[in-house]
Scaffold this motif. Structure first.
Motif, mmCIF file in Angstrom:
data_model
loop_
_atom_site.group_PDB
_atom_site.id
_atom_site.type_symbol
_atom_site.label_atom_id
_atom_site.label_comp_id
_atom_site.label_asym_id
_atom_site.label_seq_id
_atom_site.Cartn_x
_atom_site.Cartn_y
_atom_site.Cartn_z
ATOM 1 N N VAL A 19 -7.985 25.505 -54.069
ATOM 2 C CA VAL A 19 -8.602 24.612 -53.090
ATOM 3 C C VAL A 19 -8.690 25.300 -51.732
ATOM 4 O O VAL A 19 -7.669 25.747 -51.183
ATOM 5 N N ALA A 20 -9.897 25.414 -51.181
ATOM 6 C CA ALA A 20 -10.082 25.926 -49.822
ATOM 7 C C ALA A 20 -9.856 24.768 -48.859
ATOM 8 O O ALA A 20 -10.661 23.841 -48.787
ATOM 9 N N VAL A 21 -8.748 24.810 -48.137
ATOM 10 C CA VAL A 21 -8.331 23.699 -47.285
ATOM 11 C C VAL A 21 -8.824 23.914 -45.858
ATOM 12 O O VAL A 21 -8.604 24.979 -45.258
ATOM 13 N N ASP A 22 -9.488 22.914 -45.313
ATOM 14 C CA ASP A 22 -9.877 22.911 -43.897
ATOM 15 C C ASP A 22 -8.594 22.814 -43.077
ATOM 16 O O ASP A 22 -8.060 21.737 -42.856
ATOM 17 N N ALA A 23 -8.082 23.972 -42.643
ATOM 18 C CA ALA A 23 -6.735 24.053 -42.079
ATOM 19 C C ALA A 23 -6.556 23.168 -40.858
ATOM 20 O O ALA A 23 -5.542 22.472 -40.726
ATOM 21 N N HIS A 24 -7.502 23.179 -39.939
ATOM 22 C CA HIS A 24 -7.354 22.397 -38.717
ATOM 23 C C HIS A 24 -7.319 20.905 -39.025
ATOM 24 O O HIS A 24 -6.537 20.155 -38.447
ATOM 25 N N ASN A 25 -8.170 20.482 -39.941
ATOM 26 C CA ASN A 25 -8.211 19.078 -40.330
ATOM 27 C C ASN A 25 -6.901 18.655 -40.990
ATOM 28 O O ASN A 25 -6.306 17.628 -40.644
ATOM 29 N N TRP A 26 -6.432 19.446 -41.954
ATOM 30 C CA TRP A 26 -5.190 19.163 -42.677
ATOM 31 C C TRP A 26 -3.998 19.175 -41.730
ATOM 32 O O TRP A 26 -3.164 18.272 -41.741
ATOM 33 N N LEU A 27 -3.933 20.210 -40.895
ATOM 34 C CA LEU A 27 -2.791 20.379 -40.007
ATOM 35 C C LEU A 27 -2.716 19.269 -38.960
ATOM 36 O O LEU A 27 -1.630 18.749 -38.661
ATOM 37 N N TYR A 28 -3.862 18.897 -38.409
ATOM 38 C CA TYR A 28 -3.868 17.873 -37.372
ATOM 39 C C TYR A 28 -3.327 16.555 -37.902
ATOM 40 O O TYR A 28 -2.572 15.847 -37.217
ATOM 41 N N ARG A 29 -3.640 16.217 -39.138
ATOM 42 C CA ARG A 29 -3.159 14.957 -39.708
ATOM 43 C C ARG A 29 -1.643 14.976 -39.881
ATOM 44 O O ARG A 29 -0.967 13.994 -39.591
ATOM 45 N N TYR A 30 -1.097 16.089 -40.341
ATOM 46 C CA TYR A 30 0.353 16.167 -40.478
ATOM 47 C C TYR A 30 1.032 16.277 -39.117
ATOM 48 O O TYR A 30 2.123 15.745 -38.910
ATOM 49 N N LEU A 31 0.387 16.968 -38.185
ATOM 50 C CA LEU A 31 0.954 17.119 -36.850
ATOM 51 C C LEU A 31 1.089 15.767 -36.161
ATOM 52 O O LEU A 31 2.153 15.431 -35.615
ATOM 53 N N THR A 32 0.037 14.975 -36.183
ATOM 54 C CA THR A 32 0.080 13.685 -35.498
ATOM 55 C C THR A 32 1.058 12.729 -36.166
ATOM 56 O O THR A 32 1.752 11.969 -35.493
ATOM 57 N N THR A 33 1.133 12.787 -37.495
ATOM 58 C CA THR A 33 2.084 11.925 -38.199
ATOM 59 C C THR A 33 3.518 12.297 -37.857
ATOM 60 O O THR A 33 4.372 11.430 -37.621
ATOM 61 N N THR A 34 3.797 13.599 -37.807
ATOM 62 C CA THR A 34 5.142 14.066 -37.466
ATOM 63 C C THR A 34 5.541 13.606 -36.076
ATOM 64 O O THR A 34 6.648 13.103 -35.855
ATOM 65 N N VAL A 35 4.623 13.773 -35.140
ATOM 66 C CA VAL A 35 4.915 13.387 -33.761
ATOM 67 C C VAL A 35 5.136 11.883 -33.654
ATOM 68 O O VAL A 35 5.994 11.418 -32.903
ATOM 69 N N LYS A 36 4.376 11.130 -34.415
ATOM 70 C CA LYS A 36 4.465 9.674 -34.328
ATOM 71 C C LYS A 36 5.792 9.144 -34.853
ATOM 72 O O LYS A 36 6.344 8.182 -34.311
ATOM 73 N N TRP A 37 6.346 9.781 -35.896
ATOM 74 C CA TRP A 37 7.502 9.212 -36.572
ATOM 75 C C TRP A 37 8.784 10.026 -36.432
ATOM 76 O O TRP A 37 9.800 9.649 -37.005
ATOM 77 N N THR A 38 8.755 11.129 -35.704
ATOM 78 C CA THR A 38 9.925 11.992 -35.605
ATOM 79 C C THR A 38 10.348 12.158 -34.145
ATOM 80 O O THR A 38 9.497 12.294 -33.262
ATOM 81 N N ARG A 39 11.643 12.192 -33.895
ATOM 82 C CA ARG A 39 12.150 12.410 -32.543
ATOM 83 C C ARG A 39 11.754 13.805 -32.063
ATOM 84 O O ARG A 39 11.929 14.788 -32.787
ATOM 85 N N ASP A 40 11.254 13.889 -30.830
ATOM 86 C CA ASP A 40 10.728 15.170 -30.375
ATOM 87 C C ASP A 40 11.798 16.257 -30.253
ATOM 88 O O ASP A 40 11.493 17.446 -30.342
ATOM 89 N N GLU A 41 13.072 15.866 -30.113
ATOM 90 C CA GLU A 41 14.102 16.893 -29.968
ATOM 91 C C GLU A 41 14.295 17.717 -31.236
ATOM 92 O O GLU A 41 14.802 18.843 -31.186
ATOM 93 N N VAL A 42 13.885 17.190 -32.401
ATOM 94 C CA VAL A 42 14.120 17.939 -33.640
ATOM 95 C C VAL A 42 13.070 19.030 -33.854
ATOM 96 O O VAL A 42 13.264 19.906 -34.697
ATOM 97 N N TYR A 43 11.949 18.980 -33.104
ATOM 98 C CA TYR A 43 10.941 20.018 -33.260
ATOM 99 C C TYR A 43 10.619 20.710 -31.931
ATOM 100 O O TYR A 43 9.557 21.334 -31.789
#
Length: 326
Positions: free
Chosen positions: A25-49
Motif C-alpha cells: 500500500v502506497a500511503v499518503d504519509a502527510h494525510n496518515w500522519l496528520y490524523r494520528y498526530l492530531t488524535t495523539t495531541v487530543k488525548w495524550t498529556r503533552d509532557e509525555v511527548y
C-alpha cells in the motif's frame, strides 16, 4: 473537491482485511500522519511527548500506535511524502493557517477559563507537520525498515501513479483526490478502527457514465483543494451539466462562467508531476529495539505510551505466515 461531494459520487465499499492480506500500500504519509498526530495531541498529556528542551514529537507516538495495523494484516506500507507545494494550493494553505490561528486563540481562551477538554480538542486542531516532525517520522520509519518515497509534489498523486503502474496494490489515503489523480484502487479508513473501505476508479466511472477527464471536470466545477469551483454547482448538478455539455468548457460556456487556470488545473489532475525513479523493497526487516531507543531515549517519549505498539510490531515478526518480515 470537498470530501462530502466526492464521497457522494465515488464507488466505495467496506472490505475485510482478509481480502487484501499480502498487499503493498502506497500511503499518503502527510494525510496518515496528520490524523494520528492530531488524535495523539487530543488525548495524550503533552509532557509525555515533549523533550526537555520543549520539542514536541507527538508524531512518534502516533506512528508506533498506527503501524501495527499494517503489520498485523500482512500489509507492506510504503510511505509517500509530499514534495514542493503546488502553486494552485496557496489559497488552501492560507485558509488552513487562518483556521489554525483561530483555533489557537480559542484554545488559549479555554485554558484561561479552565476548560481542559476543550483546550485539548483545540490544541489538536492547531497541529502542523513541523521540520522536526518530518525528520523524526523518517527516522523512525527507517529504523523500522518501512519503505519511503519522496514525491516531487503532491503525495496523493505519487501514490496514485504507483498504483496505476502496478508497483503497489493500493493507494492509501483518507482524502478522495487519489481518485482524481487516477488511482485504480484506494484504501480508506486505515487510521480508523474496524475494516477499511475500498474506493475504485473504474467502478466509479462506470456508475456515473463518465470518463476520468469528465470526473475531473465535475470536481473542478464543485471545487477542489486547488480551486473554488462555480457557485451553486454541487456534485449531482455537476454530473448532469457534464453529461449535457460534454466537458468543463462546455459547461462554463453554457453558464457564461469563467474559471482561472482551468486548463492547468485539469492537467494537474490528469498528468501531475510524479517521480518515476523510485525503489521499493517489500522484504522489510524492522529493527524494533533501535526504533524503541530512538523514540524513548533520543526523543524522550514516555516508554509507557509506546511500549504496547512496539510489542504488537514484535508479535507480527514471529507469527506464522509472516516469514517475509524476517
Amino acid at each position: 473537491m470537498g470530501n462530502a461531494d466526492l464521497r457522494s459520487l465515488a464507488s466505495i465499499r467496506e472490505i475485510e482485511f482478509a481480502e487484501i492480506e499480502g498487499s503493498v500500500v502506497a500511503v499518503d504519509a502527510h494525510n496518515w500522519l496528520y490524523r494520528y498526530l492530531t488524535t495523539t495531541v487530543k488525548w495524550t498529556r503533552d509532557e509525555v511527548y515533549t523533550t526537555g528542551d520543549g520539542t514536541e514529537v507527538a508524531n512518534l507516538i502516533g506512528i508506533v500506535q498506527g503501524l501495527p495495523k499494517f503489520f498485523e494484516h500482512d500489509l507492506v506500507p510504503v510511505f509517500v511524502f509530499d514534495g514542493e507545494v503546488t502553486e494552485f494550493k496557496d489559497a488552501e494553505i492560507a485558509d488552513r493557517r487562518e483556521k489554525r490561528e483561530a483555533a489557537e486563540k480559542r484554545r488559549e481562551a479555554a485554558e484561561e477559563r479552565g476548560d481542559a477538554v476543550e483546550a485539548a480538542r483545540l490544541e489538536a486542531r492547531t497541529q502542523r507537520l513541523t521540520d522536526v516532525i518530518q525528520e523524526t517520522t523518517r527516522g523512525l520509519l527507517e529504523r523500522l525498515d518501512v519503505p519511503i518515497v519522496e514525491a516531487p509534489a503532491e503525495g496523493e498523486a505519487q501514490c496514485a501513479h504507483m498504483n496505476a503502474v502496478g508497483d503497489v496494490d493500493y493507494a492509501g489515503s483518507e482524502d478522495y483526490d487519489t481518485l482524481l489523480f487516477g488511482a485504480p484502487a484506494t484504501l480508506r479508513q486505515l487510521t480508523s478502527k474496524g475494516n477499511p473501505e475500498l474506493m475504485e476508479l473504474e467502478a466509479t466511472l462506470g456508475e456515473l457514465g463518465l470518463t476520468r477527464e469528465q470526473l475531473v471536470d465535475v470536481a473542478l466545477l464543485c471545487g477542489t483543494d486547488f480551486n473554488d469551483g462555480i457557485s451553486g454547482i454541487g456534485p449531482k448538478t455537476a454530473v448532469s451539466e457534464i453529461e449535457e455539455h460534454g466537458d468543463l468548457w462546455g459547461v462554463l460556456g453554457a453558464r457564461g462562467e469563467t474559471m482561472s487556470n482551468a486548463a492547468a488545473l485539469r492537467e494537474l489532475f490528469l498528468d501531475p508531476p510524479v517521480d518515476e525513479d523510485y525503489a521499493i523493497d517489500v522484504d522489510i526487516d524492522p529493527d524494533v529495539e533501535a526504533a524503541r531507543r530512538y523514540v524513548t531515549e533520543r526523543w524522550e517519549v514516555d516508554p509507557d505510551e509506546v511500549e504496547r505498539g512496539f510489542e504488537r510490531i514484535e508479535d507480527t515478526l514471529v507469527q506464522t505466515g509472516l516469514d517475509r518480515w524476517t
